[in-house]
Design a protein around this motif. Structure first.
Motif, PDB file in Angstrom:
ATOM      1  N   ASN A 154       0.815  -1.238   0.000  1.00 21.10           N
ATOM      2  CA  ASN A 154       0.000   0.000   0.000  1.00 21.10           C
ATOM      3  C   ASN A 154       0.840   1.276   0.000  1.00 21.10           C
ATOM      4  O   ASN A 154       0.302   2.369   0.184  1.00 21.10           O
ATOM      5  CB  ASN A 154      -0.957   0.052   1.197  1.00 21.10           C
ATOM      6  CG  ASN A 154      -2.031  -1.018   1.136  1.00 21.10           C
ATOM      7  OD1 ASN A 154      -2.282  -1.581   0.078  1.00 21.10           O
ATOM      8  ND2 ASN A 154      -2.658  -1.289   2.266  1.00 21.10           N
ATOM      9  N   LEU A 155       2.140   1.149  -0.192  1.00 19.48           N
ATOM     10  CA  LEU A 155       2.987   2.342  -0.133  1.00 19.48           C
ATOM     11  C   LEU A 155       2.707   3.280  -1.320  1.00 19.48           C
ATOM     12  O   LEU A 155       2.760   4.502  -1.169  1.00 19.48           O
ATOM     13  CB  LEU A 155       4.459   1.942  -0.123  1.00 19.48           C
ATOM     14  CG  LEU A 155       5.408   2.933   0.571  1.00 19.48           C
ATOM     15  CD1 LEU A 155       4.985   3.134   2.025  1.00 19.48           C
ATOM     16  CD2 LEU A 155       6.834   2.442   0.508  1.00 19.48           C
ATOM     17  N   TYR A 156       2.410   2.682  -2.460  1.00 22.24           N
ATOM     18  CA  TYR A 156       2.060   3.523  -3.612  1.00 22.24           C
ATOM     19  C   TYR A 156       0.777   4.318  -3.332  1.00 22.24           C
ATOM     20  O   TYR A 156       0.659   5.479  -3.738  1.00 22.24           O
ATOM     21  CB  TYR A 156       1.881   2.663  -4.860  1.00 22.24           C
ATOM     22  CG  TYR A 156       1.517   3.478  -6.084  1.00 22.24           C
ATOM     23  CD1 TYR A 156       2.468   4.273  -6.728  1.00 22.24           C
ATOM     24  CD2 TYR A 156       0.216   3.468  -6.586  1.00 22.24           C
ATOM     25  CE1 TYR A 156       2.134   5.030  -7.837  1.00 22.24           C
ATOM     26  CE2 TYR A 156      -0.128   4.218  -7.695  1.00 22.24           C
ATOM     27  CZ  TYR A 156       0.838   4.998  -8.321  1.00 22.24           C
ATOM     28  OH  TYR A 156       0.497   5.747  -9.417  1.00 22.24           O
ATOM     29  N   ASP A 157      -0.168   3.707  -2.602  1.00 27.54           N
ATOM     30  CA  ASP A 157      -1.400   4.412  -2.235  1.00 27.54           C
ATOM     31  C   ASP A 157      -1.104   5.612  -1.340  1.00 27.54           C
ATOM     32  O   ASP A 157      -1.752   6.657  -1.440  1.00 27.54           O
ATOM     33  CB  ASP A 157      -2.369   3.471  -1.514  1.00 27.54           C
ATOM     34  CG  ASP A 157      -2.921   2.392  -2.434  1.00 27.54           C
ATOM     35  OD1 ASP A 157      -2.920   2.620  -3.661  1.00 27.54           O
ATOM     36  OD2 ASP A 157      -3.350   1.342  -1.932  1.00 27.54           O
ATOM     37  N   VAL A 158      -0.126   5.462  -0.450  1.00 34.07           N
ATOM     38  CA  VAL A 158       0.299   6.590   0.398  1.00 34.07           C
ATOM     39  C   VAL A 158       0.798   7.731  -0.483  1.00 34.07           C
ATOM     40  O   VAL A 158       0.459   8.902  -0.277  1.00 34.07           O
ATOM     41  CB  VAL A 158       1.395   6.145   1.389  1.00 34.07           C
ATOM     42  CG1 VAL A 158       1.981   7.363   2.114  1.00 34.07           C
ATOM     43  CG2 VAL A 158       0.843   5.143   2.381  1.00 34.07           C
ATOM     44  N   PHE A 159       1.621   7.375  -1.467  1.00 31.32           N
ATOM     45  CA  PHE A 159       2.178   8.364  -2.388  1.00 31.32           C
ATOM     46  C   PHE A 159       1.066   9.110  -3.136  1.00 31.32           C
ATOM     47  O   PHE A 159       1.109  10.336  -3.294  1.00 31.32           O
ATOM     48  CB  PHE A 159       3.109   7.659  -3.371  1.00 31.32           C
ATOM     49  CG  PHE A 159       3.702   8.558  -4.418  1.00 31.32           C
ATOM     50  CD1 PHE A 159       4.628   9.534  -4.072  1.00 31.32           C
ATOM     51  CD2 PHE A 159       3.339   8.429  -5.754  1.00 31.32           C
ATOM     52  CE1 PHE A 159       5.189  10.365  -5.036  1.00 31.32           C
ATOM     53  CE2 PHE A 159       3.888   9.244  -6.726  1.00 31.32           C
ATOM     54  CZ  PHE A 159       4.813  10.223  -6.365  1.00 31.32           C
ATOM     55  N   ILE A 160       0.044   8.385  -3.572  1.00 31.02           N
ATOM     56  CA  ILE A 160      -1.066   8.990  -4.301  1.00 31.02           C
ATOM     57  C   ILE A 160      -1.932   9.844  -3.372  1.00 31.02           C
ATOM     58  O   ILE A 160      -2.307  10.981  -3.707  1.00 31.02           O
ATOM     59  CB  ILE A 160      -1.928   7.905  -4.978  1.00 31.02           C
ATOM     60  CG1 ILE A 160      -1.124   7.176  -6.060  1.00 31.02           C
ATOM     61  CG2 ILE A 160      -3.199   8.517  -5.571  1.00 31.02           C
ATOM     62  CD1 ILE A 160      -0.634   8.066  -7.178  1.00 31.02           C
ATOM     63  N   HIS A 161      -2.234   9.327  -2.184  1.00 30.55           N
ATOM     64  CA  HIS A 161      -3.136  10.040  -1.278  1.00 30.55           C
ATOM     65  C   HIS A 161      -2.537  11.338  -0.748  1.00 30.55           C
ATOM     66  O   HIS A 161      -3.270  12.303  -0.498  1.00 30.55           O
ATOM     67  CB  HIS A 161      -3.553   9.135  -0.118  1.00 30.55           C
ATOM     68  CG  HIS A 161      -4.596   8.132  -0.488  1.00 30.55           C
ATOM     69  ND1 HIS A 161      -5.828   8.486  -0.990  1.00 30.55           N
ATOM     70  CD2 HIS A 161      -4.581   6.773  -0.445  1.00 30.55           C
ATOM     71  CE1 HIS A 161      -6.545   7.395  -1.235  1.00 30.55           C
ATOM     72  NE2 HIS A 161      -5.812   6.342  -0.919  1.00 30.55           N
ATOM     73  N   MET A 162      -1.216  11.367  -0.560  1.00 33.75           N
ATOM     74  CA  MET A 162      -0.634  12.615  -0.062  1.00 33.75           C
ATOM     75  C   MET A 162      -0.770  13.731  -1.105  1.00 33.75           C
ATOM     76  O   MET A 162      -0.879  14.909  -0.763  1.00 33.75           O
ATOM     77  CB  MET A 162       0.838  12.398   0.342  1.00 33.75           C
ATOM     78  CG  MET A 162       1.809  12.268  -0.813  1.00 33.75           C
ATOM     79  SD  MET A 162       3.540  12.293  -0.263  1.00 33.75           S
ATOM     80  CE  MET A 162       3.717  10.675   0.448  1.00 33.75           C
TER      81      MET A 162
END
Length: 572
Positions: A154-162
């Motif tokens: 889910n690290l890519y999701d963190v990148f997108i959500h920020m």
């Protein structure tokens, strides 16, 4: 856009590890206490924005350092990290971090639960428990997401959500605490719905929905896909779909479903396509409004207003409730900041009957708005659904007398009948005298034509004595000036002191002994309109006095009779 993401949280929750894993392929070995700032290349970011990620040192919280507070002020998004394996780290989100951040930043907050790879070793941890714990602070954060800096889950999701938290924030669209879309988003969707409902039947057919998707997202949508979307809405929100298609409630529910899937960008792209900004206010370029001194509403504007009237009218009359629906997409009403005062504005400006108005009154209201404040008029037309360029809203003229809408300023001493004249103009006959303390405006049709854009309107603007100093600042907006007069000393004094030559065309109405009656209003208003239409020569002031047969007219008649008798006697 430049995004500055600041990572905060308790010690040892994995702040530095998250930054390292987001920006490097190296293993998580021998990491520094604080990671140095990392700049992400624009071509790797959403919307080609600029993204910088910064670590923070929070060892001394709650006695926070001044450095952290300064960084919070500069940050455009906050990444608040907790350790899902540590119950105390979860509790401190509510007891320490969110209260602290609420005092030091207004930036969006993304809450990140780290160490997801160790979740199986923490049987007491539950994501739902975290959400429940943070419920009272729900309006403060955009999203809660779990990830693992070690396994990269889910690290890519963190990148997108920020990035999404800044580019496509949730809070302006959705009220998490009350679990509904915000009032501002609802107003914007109202305009979107009006613009896409091409046949004005109050529904988006499958074809209209396809056209909307194609126009906004530049991608063709098949009818079968729309049928599936409508089927989901009918199942989840039955009142949102009817035989004719998707209604406004259905469109709002569709946006809620979209946000539940964390696709805020879809909602933002929809409203921004129709001209809304980051604050969900319609972007309006006032410089595009014509600066020609002589204007009135164009044929396309009047055609749109008539179509809007027909859409909401019942038996040829527009009700008070229908007006509220028409102006729902407007944050403020055309004349005030309070939408609940909308009907009062109509009652004071045009003819109303049983809390309804007819077509002429509806168009007259907009004629007033166009003459009073053309930019305000243009913006409100756009807000209720006008979809042509701003330059098409007004027709311009080379001279005043070419216009079909004439404006007369009404002045005079107190108690000379100014308010009575304006009330009569909109058939509001009141005998009780109430001194006017502010400028009052009324409008009525003076000559009706089978072709609506050929109608002629007369606008009267009353300037009470206390506002007379404002008259000469706007005198160029008047096509003539009506001076009310009676037998009082105040009237004589006012009439002598007013600089007539500065008024342009003047029509004097003698209201001695209150001779203006309801039955001669029509003649008076036609006289004012003709005075407005006549050419004005600077060396001559046009003065028209209305007198009764018992006054000056009787004296003139007697004089003529005496002359005739004298001539007859002379001949005999």
């Amino acid at each position: 856009m430049e995004i500055r993401a600041l990572v905060v949280g308790d010690r040892c929750v994995g702040k530095t590890s998250i930054i390292h894993s987001l920006t490097s392929e190296d293993p998580l070995d021998s990491l520094p206490t604080i990671h140095s700032p990392v700049k992400i290349p624009n071509d790797q970011c959403l919307e080609n924005c600029s993204l910088t990620i910064l670590d923070s040192y929070t060892e001394n919280l709650p006695d926070s350092s001044q450095i952290l507070e300064e960084e919070l002020e500069k940050a455009t998004v906050i990444l608040l990290v907790y350790d899902i394996t540590q119950p105390n780290s979860v509790r401190r989100l509510e007891t320490l971090w969110l209260p602290y951040l609420s005092k030091h930043t207004n930036s969006p907050i993304v809450i990140i639960g780290n160490k997801l790879d160790l979740k199986s070793s923490s049987p007491d941890y539950s994501f739902d428990t975290v959400i429940s714990l943070l419920h009272n602070h729900a309006e403060m954060f955009e999203v809660v997401i779990e990830c693992s800096a070690k396994s990269l889950e889910n690290l890519y999701d963190v990148f997108i959500h920020m990035q999404n938290a800044v580019l496509y924030p949730l809070s302006p669209l959705y009220d998490i605490k009350n679990e509904r879309i915000t009032r501002e988003f609802e107003r914007a969707l109202t305009l979107v719905f009006k613009r896409c409902d091409k046949d004005r039947d109050g529904f988006l057919s499958e074809e209209e929905f396809c056209d909307m998707q194609t126009e906004v997202f530049q991608s063709e949508v098949k009818i079968q896909e729309v049928k599936e979307i409508y089927s989901v809405i009918k199942e989840r929100k039955p009142i949102g779909i009817e035989d004719k298609g998707l209604n406004f409630q259905g469109l709002c529910f569709l946006q809620e479903l979209t946000m539940q899937k964390l696709q805020n960008s879809v909602c933002w792209k929809l409203v921004k396509h129709f001209g809304y900004g980051d604050d969900l206010e319609l972007i309006f370029h006032s410089e595009e409004v014509t600066d020609c001194p002589w204007i009135e509403l164009s044929m396309s504007s009047l055609s749109f207003l008539i179509a809007t009237f027909d859409q909401y009218a019942v038996s040829g009359m527009l009700s008070k409730g229908a007006l509220t629906k028409i102006f729902f997409s407007c944050k403020n009403t055309p004349f005030s900041k309070h939408i609940d005062k909308l009907w009062i504005e109509f009652e004071e400006t045009v003819i109303t009957e049983n809390n309804c108005i007819n077509t002429n009154a509806w168009l007259g209201f907009w004629q007033v708005l166009g003459q009073q404040n053309r930019a305000n008029c243009a913006k409100n037309l756009l807000l209720i659904g006008y979809d042509l360029p701003i330059r098409t809203i007004f027709t311009t003229f080379d001279t005043k007398i070419q216009k079909s809408v004439m404006t007369a300023f009404v002045i005079g001493a107190n108690s000379t009948g100014k308010s009575y004249l304006l009330n009569g103009h909109i058939e509001n006959y009141r005998n009780n005298y109430i001194p006017t303390t502010s400028i009052k405006i009324t409008c009525n049709i003076i000559e009706e034509s089978p072709i609506p854009w050929e109608n002629k309107y007369l606008i009267l603007v009353e300037f009470p004595v206390i506002c007379i100093e404002n008259l000469f600042c706007v005198i160029d907006n008047a096509d003539c000036v009506v001076v009310m007069k009676n037998e009082s000393n105040d009237s004589d004094r006012f009439f002598k002191e007013i600089p007539m030559k500065k008024l342009g065309k003047v029509k004097v109405i003698d209201n001695t002994k209150k001779k203006i009656m309801e039955e001669n209003f029509r003649d008076i208003f036609m006289g004012i309109f003709r005075c407005c239409k006549e050419e004005y020569r600077e060396e001559k002031i046009l003065v028209i006095e209305k007198r009764s047969i018992n006054g000056m007219n009787l004296m003139i008649a007697c004089g003529i009779l005496v002359c005739i008798l004298a001539w007859i006697c002379f001949r005999v």
